[in-house]
Design a protein around this motif. Sequence first.
Motif, PDB file in Angstrom:
ATOM      1  N   HIS A  46       0.897  -1.309   0.109  1.00 37.96           N
ATOM      2  CA  HIS A  46       0.128   0.204   0.101  1.00 37.96           C
ATOM      3  C   HIS A  46       0.993   1.077  -0.064  1.00 37.96           C
ATOM      4  O   HIS A  46       1.637   1.715   1.074  1.00 37.96           O
ATOM      5  N   GLN A  47       1.130   1.978  -1.078  1.00 37.54           N
ATOM      6  CA  GLN A  47       1.899   2.972  -1.272  1.00 37.54           C
ATOM      7  C   GLN A  47       1.452   4.303  -0.434  1.00 37.54           C
ATOM      8  O   GLN A  47       2.641   4.847   0.288  1.00 37.54           O
ATOM      9  N   ASP A  48       0.519   4.421   0.083  1.00 37.85           N
ATOM     10  CA  ASP A  48       0.003   5.507   0.760  1.00 37.85           C
ATOM     11  C   ASP A  48       0.324   5.261   2.185  1.00 37.85           C
ATOM     12  O   ASP A  48       0.617   6.126   2.921  1.00 37.85           O
ATOM     13  N   ARG A  49       0.149   4.031   2.700  1.00 32.53           N
ATOM     14  CA  ARG A  49       0.468   3.862   4.073  1.00 32.53           C
ATOM     15  C   ARG A  49       1.634   3.032   4.050  1.00 32.53           C
ATOM     16  O   ARG A  49       2.269   2.850   5.538  1.00 32.53           O
ATOM     17  N   ARG A  50       2.203   2.637   3.271  1.00 32.31           N
ATOM     18  CA  ARG A  50       3.963   2.229   3.092  1.00 32.31           C
ATOM     19  C   ARG A  50       3.953   0.806   3.981  1.00 32.31           C
ATOM     20  O   ARG A  50       4.744   0.636   4.744  1.00 32.31           O
ATOM     21  N   THR A  51       2.995   0.052   3.738  1.00 31.49           N
ATOM     22  CA  THR A  51       2.875  -1.270   4.571  1.00 31.49           C
ATOM     23  C   THR A  51       2.451  -2.297   3.587  1.00 31.49           C
ATOM     24  O   THR A  51       1.530  -1.937   2.446  1.00 31.49           O
ATOM     25  N   TYR A  52       2.861  -3.421   3.907  1.00 31.30           N
ATOM     26  CA  TYR A  52       2.364  -4.678   3.053  1.00 31.30           C
ATOM     27  C   TYR A  52       0.994  -5.274   3.816  1.00 31.30           C
ATOM     28  O   TYR A  52       1.118  -5.394   4.802  1.00 31.30           O
ATOM     29  N   THR A  53       0.100  -5.804   3.034  1.00 36.79           N
ATOM     30  CA  THR A  53      -0.762  -6.606   3.247  1.00 36.79           C
ATOM     31  C   THR A  53      -0.716  -7.861   2.515  1.00 36.79           C
ATOM     32  O   THR A  53      -0.448  -7.835   1.333  1.00 36.79           O
ATOM     33  N   TYR A  54      -0.966  -8.991   3.384  1.00 40.56           N
ATOM     34  CA  TYR A  54      -0.505 -10.345   2.637  1.00 40.56           C
ATOM     35  C   TYR A  54      -1.792 -11.162   2.891  1.00 40.56           C
ATOM     36  O   TYR A  54      -2.686 -11.030   3.625  1.00 40.56           O
ATOM     37  N   LEU A  55      -1.949 -11.770   1.726  1.00 44.22           N
ATOM     38  CA  LEU A  55      -3.053 -12.806   1.045  1.00 44.22           C
ATOM     39  C   LEU A  55      -2.422 -14.244   1.221  1.00 44.22           C
ATOM     40  O   LEU A  55      -1.626 -14.306   0.805  1.00 44.22           O
ATOM     41  N   GLU A  56      -3.405 -15.045   1.810  1.00 38.45           N
ATOM     42  CA  GLU A  56      -3.031 -16.478   2.217  1.00 38.45           C
ATOM     43  C   GLU A  56      -3.949 -17.160   1.235  1.00 38.45           C
ATOM     44  O   GLU A  56      -5.235 -16.877   1.404  1.00 38.45           O
ATOM     45  N   PHE A  57      -3.557 -17.958   0.390  1.00 36.58           N
ATOM     46  CA  PHE A  57      -4.366 -19.055  -0.233  1.00 36.58           C
ATOM     47  C   PHE A  57      -4.054 -20.207   0.077  1.00 36.58           C
ATOM     48  O   PHE A  57      -2.831 -21.054  -0.311  1.00 36.58           O
TER      49      PHE A  57
END
Length: 153
Positions: free
Chosen positions: A60-71
């Motif tokens: 997330h460019q605005d928050r400068r954090t990653y969100t992780y998705l798990e499959f």
Amino acid sequence: MVRIYMLVQPVSRGRMIMGRLKKGSDLLASLTQLCVNENIQLGVVRAIGAVTRARVGFYHQDRRTYTYLEFDNPHEIISLEGNISLKDGQPFVHAHIALMAADGRMVGGHLAEGTEIFACEYVITELLHEHDRNFERVFDEATGLYLWPMAGD
């Protein structure tokens, strides 16, 4: 006026390493360990195969954090593309992965630890440069990411 910054660094091809990774192991950790074992400090990595489960990130460019998705179900590796450079003096694999589920749905993103290999064949092209440290990742204030340095850094 738009200023374009480029780090132009001539490189040459070193070894080309091809192989298969062990079923059940972590994809990112296995690629990283391979680079450590082979002392690959700069290069390009590609892979195909399948995973039993996957974990991918979105920055997330605005928050400068990653969100992780798990499959937690099997997916085919349609494409894995990445580069290898140094971070904190150690080989660092930065890769993105495109995956397809059994119903044809595509997902993908920044490859994260937690992606379990079913079958994986890789090709790593080592690149040689007189000053590999020019490709050591540094923190970039503008993006909040660890990136290769720009010209003048």
